[in-house]
Design an enzyme around this catalytic site. Sequence first.
Site, PDB file in Angstrom:
ATOM      1  N   ASP A   8      10.102   5.117 -10.420  1.00 50.04           N
ATOM      2  CA  ASP A   8       9.722   5.689 -11.708  1.00 50.04           C
ATOM      3  C   ASP A   8      10.434   7.008 -11.982  1.00 50.04           C
ATOM      4  O   ASP A   8      10.781   7.300 -13.133  1.00 50.04           O
ATOM      5  CB  ASP A   8       8.210   5.918 -11.754  1.00 50.04           C
ATOM      6  CG  ASP A   8       7.431   4.655 -12.079  1.00 50.04           C
ATOM      7  OD1 ASP A   8       8.056   3.574 -12.110  1.00 50.04           O
ATOM      8  OD2 ASP A   8       6.209   4.747 -12.278  1.00 50.04           O
ATOM      9  N   SER A  51       0.823  -1.205   0.000  1.00 51.74           N
ATOM     10  CA  SER A  51       0.000   0.000   0.000  1.00 51.74           C
ATOM     11  C   SER A  51       0.862   1.261   0.000  1.00 51.74           C
ATOM     12  O   SER A  51       1.529   1.559  -0.977  1.00 51.74           O
ATOM     13  CB  SER A  51      -0.946  -0.043   1.206  1.00 51.74           C
ATOM     14  OG  SER A  51      -1.917   0.973   1.143  1.00 51.74           O
ATOM     15  N   LYS A  78      -0.865  -4.198  -3.090  1.00 48.45           N
ATOM     16  CA  LYS A  78      -2.163  -3.594  -2.752  1.00 48.45           C
ATOM     17  C   LYS A  78      -2.194  -2.200  -3.357  1.00 48.45           C
ATOM     18  O   LYS A  78      -1.633  -1.264  -2.823  1.00 48.45           O
ATOM     19  CB  LYS A  78      -2.384  -3.507  -1.243  1.00 48.45           C
ATOM     20  CG  LYS A  78      -3.738  -2.906  -0.881  1.00 48.45           C
ATOM     21  CD  LYS A  78      -3.910  -2.698   0.604  1.00 48.45           C
ATOM     22  CE  LYS A  78      -5.267  -2.062   0.898  1.00 48.45           C
ATOM     23  NZ  LYS A  78      -5.398  -0.704   0.328  1.00 48.45           N
TER      24      LYS A  78
END
Length: 424
Positions: free
Chosen positions: A300, A289, A314
Amino acid sequence: MRLMHGIGAMALLFILAGTPAQSLARDADQYQALKQFSQTLDLIEKNYVQPVNRTDLIHGAIQGMLGAIDPHSAFIDLDKFKMMQEEFQGEFGGIGIQIGVRDRRLTVIAPIEDTPAAQAGLRAGDIILEINGESTSDMSIEDAVSKIRGPKDTSVTLTILHTDSKAPEKVTIVRGIIPLVSVKTRELEPGYLLVRITDFKATTTADLHKKLREYTTKTPLQGIVLDLRNNPGGLLDQAVSVSDTFLRDGLIVYTQGRDPQSRQDELATAQSTDITCPMVVLVNAGSASASEIVAGALQDRKRAIIVGERTFGKGSVQSIIPLADGSAIKLTVALYYTPSGRSIQAEGIQPDIEVPLVTNATSAEESSMLRREADLSRHLDNPNGELGKSPENDVQEILGRDNQLRLALSLVKSLPHITQIQAR
């Protein structure tokens, strides 16, 4: 009653406005479903072998509806709602684990460090089959949490199936007070700091900034190893602000619901507290999460190298929506996406460098089961200080038994040199 009145008024409005036959057919189907529900409620109240409480029946029906959607949507009664608030805002009595549902089974996402659950040997991936002898097969996460929690010094017995075991075992754990401390730091070498975030509470970012400020006033920061292993997540806004600490600008994460217009972008902003030194992030299957948001953003944006094992996966966002009687529903309303547009739901974050945790003497699973005097509740402190060791020896022992951390330290020390080579 208000539900029925609202649907009736809406249907009348559609008729007056010249609603197409298809919409009318859909309204008729809705009426039929509500009629079926009303009939069932009436039959239970009139014919069930014992008297039943209508409110309990309605709450059970709501729970059933939400449970049929996904593992994270749920009905929350008033007591459970207070319990959730305690978890994020103050201390509470419990054993210190985060749980979720994986493959329809109640699963330990991660034990929280320095809690009774961690000391009892619970590990990420363990399946909880029973709580105090009651099967968890049809139990919601909220019900399971309420049964596991309780006053300090009381006990709860869990039937656990470890990932590497063929037979379940019963583990009785004495509850303790689970504190809000979620950020811990340790100097690995002069200038190189290990930052361990155990979960994302309301105070996590403030605690992180405080720890970094205390260190940098004494020592110039040359590199950070951000340890998110076994971090089960927490508050979305804290994941965003922690990520923002290491990013000067640009996209951190975005959420997208069913409506294409519902996309919400979370952006980094330049701050005086921004940290720009080289970074390595450690993750594993217990990273879920909010911790996946941080790892995904830094990966990224090419801000950090991610090391370890694939994360939990999740990638959904839940909202708490109050109901008229003071209860609430927790409803999955969106998925979150990393800056490059990746949804990690059920996929997780794949590390840049995948390496399993292996200790010198034994496997990671076996080592987590070992207990020492320092792990025992109310153990006597060493009169010569923490474990009778100097900080330098303590760090060497930690590095000696944690191959992932050793690799992370080596990488973060090499990153400036690697960047210079790539820039040529």
